[in-house]
Write a protein that holds these residues in place. Structure first.
Motif, short mmCIF file in Angstrom:
data_model
loop_
_atom_site.label_atom_id
_atom_site.label_comp_id
_atom_site.label_asym_id
_atom_site.label_seq_id
_atom_site.Cartn_x
_atom_site.Cartn_y
_atom_site.Cartn_z
N TRP A 91 0.86 -1.18 0.00
CA TRP A 91 0.00 0.00 0.00
C TRP A 91 0.89 1.22 0.00
N THR A 92 0.35 2.30 -0.54
CA THR A 92 1.10 3.53 -0.69
C THR A 92 0.23 4.71 -0.26
N VAL A 93 0.85 5.62 0.45
CA VAL A 93 0.28 6.95 0.67
C VAL A 93 1.27 7.89 0.01
N ASP A 94 0.81 8.59 -1.05
CA ASP A 94 1.74 9.45 -1.79
C ASP A 94 1.75 10.88 -1.26
N ASP A 95 2.60 11.71 -1.86
CA ASP A 95 2.77 13.10 -1.42
C ASP A 95 1.50 13.94 -1.60
N LYS A 112 -7.04 15.69 8.55
CA LYS A 112 -7.64 15.87 9.88
C LYS A 112 -8.91 15.04 9.99
N ASP A 113 -9.23 14.65 11.23
CA ASP A 113 -10.46 13.92 11.47
C ASP A 113 -11.62 14.90 11.66
N LYS A 114 -12.81 14.40 11.96
CA LYS A 114 -13.99 15.25 12.15
C LYS A 114 -13.82 16.23 13.31
N LEU A 115 -12.94 15.90 14.24
CA LEU A 115 -12.70 16.76 15.40
C LEU A 115 -11.66 17.84 15.12
N MET A 119 -4.39 13.66 11.54
CA MET A 119 -4.38 12.21 11.39
C MET A 119 -2.95 11.68 11.35
N PRO A 120 -2.72 10.46 11.85
CA PRO A 120 -1.38 9.87 11.81
C PRO A 120 -1.09 9.33 10.41
N ILE A 121 -0.34 10.08 9.63
CA ILE A 121 -0.10 9.73 8.23
C ILE A 121 1.39 9.43 8.03
N LYS A 122 1.66 8.31 7.36
CA LYS A 122 3.03 7.95 6.98
C LYS A 122 3.07 7.89 5.46
N ILE A 123 3.88 8.75 4.86
CA ILE A 123 4.04 8.79 3.40
C ILE A 123 5.02 7.70 2.99
N GLY A 145 -6.33 1.21 7.72
CA GLY A 145 -4.93 0.96 7.46
C GLY A 145 -4.16 2.11 6.83
N ARG A 146 -4.83 3.00 6.14
CA ARG A 146 -4.10 4.14 5.56
C ARG A 146 -3.51 5.02 6.66
#
Length: 169
Positions: A91-95, A112-115, A119-123, A145-146
């Protein structure tokens, strides 16, 4: 976010029905698939495949975030997702904050979440190991999982199928 409301400290192996009350997957009641049905489908007992719905214990980091933000109210809440990837998949999270499974676009990654919390994001691109799976939801705002990464297959409490869905409240 989709979570199952039962405690994983109880006798979940004996449970046959699970109630999904959030929108990552269709709202409603799901039934556990017994091992003999998996066998009749040509599958080994307790094996998962991509597309299965599973009820599982989240990893510690995911649990901490979900509790802190109020996504869940108990540390023994089970999560409820679809298996998006298995051993050998990536899986990939791109720039541009797009989420891909095996090179195919799956959805966007929200900053960001609804609050309004970050969000904890790893590129990057990540491989799924033999003993792991990547949980995914079907809704844009799924805490899956993202953001959380992989989960141990051994954390799965049940493979389930929709029994009665389409509930709205």
């Amino acid at each position: 976010m989709t979570y199952q409301s039962a405690s994983h400290k109880n006798q979940d192996e004996d449970k046959w029905f699970y109630f999904n009350k959030t929108e990552s997957l269709p709202l409603g009641i799901y039934v556990k698939i017994p091992n003999f049905i998996l066998f009749l489908q040509g599958r080994e007992p307790n094996t998962i495949k991509k597309g299965d719905y599973v009820v599982f214990i989240p990893n510690a980091e995911t649990l901490e975030i979900a509790l802190k933000r109020g996504y869940i109210t108990s540390e023994d809440t089970l999560f409820f997702k679809k298996v998006g990837g298995r051993y050998g998949d990536s899986w990939t999270v791109d720039d541009d904050y797009k989420f891909y499974l095996n090179g195919e676009y799956y959805g966007k990654v929200l900053l960001k979440d609804k609050l309004g919390e970050k969000m904890p994001i790893k590129i990057g691109t990540f491989q799924i190991n033999k003993d792991d799976f990547l949980p995914v939801g079907e809704a844009e705002r799924s805490f899956d999982g993202r953001y959380t990464g992989v989960v141990k297959v051994s954390n799965i409490k049940a493979i389930v199928k929709p029994f009665f869905t389409g509930l709205h409240w």
